[in-house]
Design a protein around this motif. Structure first.
Motif, PDB file in Angstrom:
ATOM      1  N   UNK A  55       8.089  27.765   4.623  1.00  0.00           N
ATOM      2  CA  UNK A  55       8.098  26.385   5.102  1.00  0.00           C
ATOM      3  C   UNK A  55       9.532  25.861   5.203  1.00  0.00           C
ATOM      4  N   UNK A  56      10.376  26.231   4.258  1.00  0.00           N
ATOM      5  CA  UNK A  56      11.761  25.749   4.291  1.00  0.00           C
ATOM      6  C   UNK A  56      12.521  26.362   5.458  1.00  0.00           C
ATOM      7  N   UNK A  57      12.311  27.637   5.703  1.00  0.00           N
ATOM      8  CA  UNK A  57      13.028  28.303   6.789  1.00  0.00           C
ATOM      9  C   UNK A  57      12.490  27.900   8.160  1.00  0.00           C
ATOM     10  N   UNK A  62      10.034  36.889   5.941  1.00  0.00           N
ATOM     11  CA  UNK A  62       9.199  35.954   5.188  1.00  0.00           C
ATOM     12  C   UNK A  62       7.913  35.643   5.934  1.00  0.00           C
ATOM     13  N   UNK A  63       8.002  35.525   7.258  1.00  0.00           N
ATOM     14  CA  UNK A  63       6.818  35.245   8.071  1.00  0.00           C
ATOM     15  C   UNK A  63       5.790  36.371   7.968  1.00  0.00           C
ATOM     16  N   UNK A  64       6.267  37.623   7.970  1.00  0.00           N
ATOM     17  CA  UNK A  64       5.358  38.768   7.833  1.00  0.00           C
ATOM     18  C   UNK A  64       4.595  38.683   6.510  1.00  0.00           C
ATOM     19  N   UNK A  65       5.308  38.354   5.435  1.00  0.00           N
ATOM     20  CA  UNK A  65       4.666  38.230   4.126  1.00  0.00           C
ATOM     21  C   UNK A  65       3.676  37.071   4.108  1.00  0.00           C
ATOM     22  N   UNK A  66       4.111  35.917   4.625  1.00  0.00           N
ATOM     23  CA  UNK A  66       3.296  34.712   4.545  1.00  0.00           C
ATOM     24  C   UNK A  66       2.003  34.845   5.349  1.00  0.00           C
ATOM     25  N   UNK A  67       2.114  35.368   6.555  1.00  0.00           N
ATOM     26  CA  UNK A  67       0.932  35.472   7.413  1.00  0.00           C
ATOM     27  C   UNK A  67      -0.072  36.487   6.879  1.00  0.00           C
ATOM     28  N   UNK A 118      20.905  37.285  -1.209  1.00  0.00           N
ATOM     29  CA  UNK A 118      20.681  36.133  -0.332  1.00  0.00           C
ATOM     30  C   UNK A 118      19.263  35.589  -0.491  1.00  0.00           C
ATOM     31  N   UNK A 119      18.262  36.481  -0.496  1.00  0.00           N
ATOM     32  CA  UNK A 119      16.882  36.040  -0.673  1.00  0.00           C
ATOM     33  C   UNK A 119      16.704  35.362  -2.031  1.00  0.00           C
ATOM     34  N   UNK A 120      17.359  35.914  -3.033  1.00  0.00           N
ATOM     35  CA  UNK A 120      17.303  35.317  -4.375  1.00  0.00           C
ATOM     36  C   UNK A 120      17.879  33.901  -4.352  1.00  0.00           C
ATOM     37  N   UNK A 121      18.988  33.712  -3.654  1.00  0.00           N
ATOM     38  CA  UNK A 121      19.614  32.389  -3.560  1.00  0.00           C
ATOM     39  C   UNK A 121      18.726  31.424  -2.779  1.00  0.00           C
ATOM     40  N   UNK A 122      18.089  31.928  -1.726  1.00  0.00           N
ATOM     41  CA  UNK A 122      17.243  31.065  -0.895  1.00  0.00           C
ATOM     42  C   UNK A 122      15.992  30.606  -1.630  1.00  0.00           C
ATOM     43  N   UNK A 166      11.817  38.643  -7.042  1.00  0.00           N
ATOM     44  CA  UNK A 166      10.368  38.684  -6.909  1.00  0.00           C
ATOM     45  C   UNK A 166       9.886  37.439  -6.192  1.00  0.00           C
ATOM     46  N   UNK A 167       9.004  37.628  -5.223  1.00  0.00           N
ATOM     47  CA  UNK A 167       8.452  36.500  -4.473  1.00  0.00           C
ATOM     48  C   UNK A 167       6.937  36.490  -4.661  1.00  0.00           C
ATOM     49  N   UNK A 168       6.447  35.529  -5.437  1.00  0.00           N
ATOM     50  CA  UNK A 168       5.014  35.351  -5.580  1.00  0.00           C
ATOM     51  C   UNK A 168       4.470  34.713  -4.300  1.00  0.00           C
ATOM     52  N   UNK A 169       3.139  34.651  -4.194  1.00  0.00           N
ATOM     53  CA  UNK A 169       2.539  34.023  -3.026  1.00  0.00           C
ATOM     54  C   UNK A 169       3.040  32.606  -2.795  1.00  0.00           C
ATOM     55  N   UNK A 170       3.016  31.719  -3.822  1.00  0.00           N
ATOM     56  CA  UNK A 170       3.530  30.356  -3.632  1.00  0.00           C
ATOM     57  C   UNK A 170       5.011  30.322  -3.264  1.00  0.00           C
ATOM     58  N   UNK A 171       5.813  31.233  -3.813  1.00  0.00           N
ATOM     59  CA  UNK A 171       7.237  31.272  -3.467  1.00  0.00           C
ATOM     60  C   UNK A 171       7.448  31.711  -2.021  1.00  0.00           C
ATOM     61  N   UNK A 172       6.627  32.654  -1.543  1.00  0.00           N
ATOM     62  CA  UNK A 172       6.700  33.060  -0.133  1.00  0.00           C
ATOM     63  C   UNK A 172       6.374  31.869   0.761  1.00  0.00           C
ATOM     64  N   UNK A 173       5.300  31.138   0.407  1.00  0.00           N
ATOM     65  CA  UNK A 173       4.907  29.973   1.198  1.00  0.00           C
ATOM     66  C   UNK A 173       6.023  28.924   1.232  1.00  0.00           C
TER      67      UNK A 173
END
Length: 315
Positions: free
Chosen positions: A219-221, A188-193, A156-160, A208-215
Motif C-alpha cells: 500500500x505504501x509503495x 511486493x505486488x507478487x507477494x501481496x496478490x 533496502x527492503x528492511x529499511x522500507x 522477514x515479511x509477514x502477510x500484514x507487513x507485505x500488505x
C-alpha cells in the motif's frame, strides 16, 4: 548456504545440545555428558568460524509461506516463477545501480547478465530456494559486485518495512534509484496478490515479511510513481564530462542560471570520440533534449534527475 541461515541452524543445534548436556545423568564415567560436551565444543567452534569468516560470493535464501505454500514441500509453480523472476530483476537493477547513474525507466538493464543467480538447493524444513552466484575458478578476496547487490537489496527492503515517518520514507525514496523502487514494487505486488509471506536471508542481512507487513509495504509503495518527461531546453553548452557522465549548460538571460545533470551513454561516447561534433557544440548555443526523471509520492516530487539525451547546434 547463506551465512545467516547456517548460523540459525547451528544455533538451534546448540540449544538442543545444551539441553541434552544439562539433562544427562552423571554416570560412573560421565560418558553421556562428555559426549554432549564434545558436540557442544564442535558447534561453538563452527559458529565462531562462520562469524569470523566471510563469503565473497552472493548467496541468499528466499523462503516462502502463506497461501501459495502447501505443507513444507509444495508451492504453486506460477507463484514461485513470478516471485523468483521479480527478485532476479530486483538484483539485476541493484547491480546496475552501483555505478551511481540513474537508470532509464524502461528498456534493458546494462550488465544484467552479470547479475544472474542460480538455484543451488532447496531450504530444508520449509519451502524456499537457495540462490547463489556462479563462482569462478579463482577465489575472490573481496565481496563481488553481485554479492554487494544482493545484500543492498535486502537492506533496502528492511529499511522500507521499518516503522518510520512519511518524511523518513521520502528521504529513503530520494536516495534510491527510481527503477529500483519499481522493482521492489513488483516483487511486493507478487507477494501481496498471492497472499504470501517471505523471509530473505543472506550472509549479512536478513528480512522477514509477514502477510500484514507485505500488505503495508504494498500500500505504501502504491503511492509512489516514477515519471519520465523529455523537454527541449535552449542554452549554451559549457561542457560534458564523458567519464563522469555529467553536463553543464548555461540558460539564457542574466539570471538564467546553470543546468546540470547526467548524460546518456551514446551521447557521451559521441562527444568523446567525435572531435568535430564536440567543436560544433562546446561553448555554443544548443538545443538540448533532456529527460526529466521524477520520483513522486502522493503527487509530491521526491527526487528529480536530469539526463541529457541529445544536442543540436542553434544558428
Amino acid at each position: 548456504m547463506p551465512t545467516l541461515l547456517s548460523l540459525e541452524s547451528l544455533e538451534t543445534d546448540r540449544q538442543f545440545v545444551e539441553r541434552q548436556r544439562d539433562e544427562a545423568k552423571q554416570g560412573a564415567w560421565g560418558t553421556s555428558r562428555l559426549m554432549w560436551e564434545n558436540r557442544l565444543r564442535e558447534l561453538n567452534l563452527r559458529i565462531a568460524e562462520l562469524k569470523a569468516g566471510s563469503n565473497s560470493y552472493a548467496s541468499v535464501a528466499l523462503i516462502f509461506d502463506g497461501l501459495p505454500v502447501i505443507g513444507q514441500g509444495d508451492i504453486r509453480l506460477d507463484f514461485s516463477t513470478d516471485a523468483l523472476n521479480s527478485y532476479q530483476k530486483m538484483i539485476s537493477i541493484a547491480l546496475a545501480s552501483q555505478a551511481g547513474e540513474d537508470l532509464p525507466e524502461r528498456g534493458p538493464v546494462k550488465g544484467s547478465g552479470k547479475g544472474r543467480l542460480f538455484i543451488r538447493d532447496l531450504v530444508r524444513g520449509s519451502m524456499g530456494f537457495m540462490l547463489e552466484e556462479l563462482a569462478p575458478d579463482q577465489q575472490e578476496m573481496i565481496a563481488t559486485p553481485l554479492k554487494q547487490a544482493v545484500e543492498s537489496a535486502t537492506a533496502l527492503i528492511c529499511s522500507m518495512t521499518a516503522d518510520q515517518t512519511d518524511e523518513n520514507f521520502d528521504v529513503l525514496l530520494a536516495d534510491t534509484q527510481p527503477r529500483m523502487i519499481a522493482a521492489v514494487q513488483k516483487f511486493t505486488k507478487v507477494l501481496q496478490e498471492a497472499g504470501a509471506s517471505t523471509r530473505i536471508v543472506g550472509d549479512e542481512h536478513a528480512v522477514g515479511l509477514t502477510g500484514p507487513q507485505v500488505d503495508a509495504l504494498y500500500k505504501r509503495l502504491k503511492t509512489v510513481e516514477v515519471k519520465e518527461d523529455v523537454e527541449e531546453v535552449d542554452g549554451t553548452l559549457l561542457g560534458i564530462l564523458p567519464d563522469a557522465h555529467q553536463f553543464e549548460m548555461r540558460l539564457p538571460g542574466d539570471d538564467g542560471g546553470t543546468l546540470k545533470g547526467g548524460v546518456a551513454d551514446d551521447l557521451a561516447l559521441k562527444y568523446l570520440a567525435d572531435l568535430q561534433f564536440k567543436e560544433t557544440l562546446l561553448l555554443k548555443p544548443v538545443r538540448a533534449s533532456i529527460n526529466y526523471i521524477r520520483t513522486m509520492r502522493n503527487g509530491k516530487v521526491i527526487k528529480e534527475h536530469k539526463v541529457l539525451q541529445n544536442l543540436v547546434p542553434l544558428g
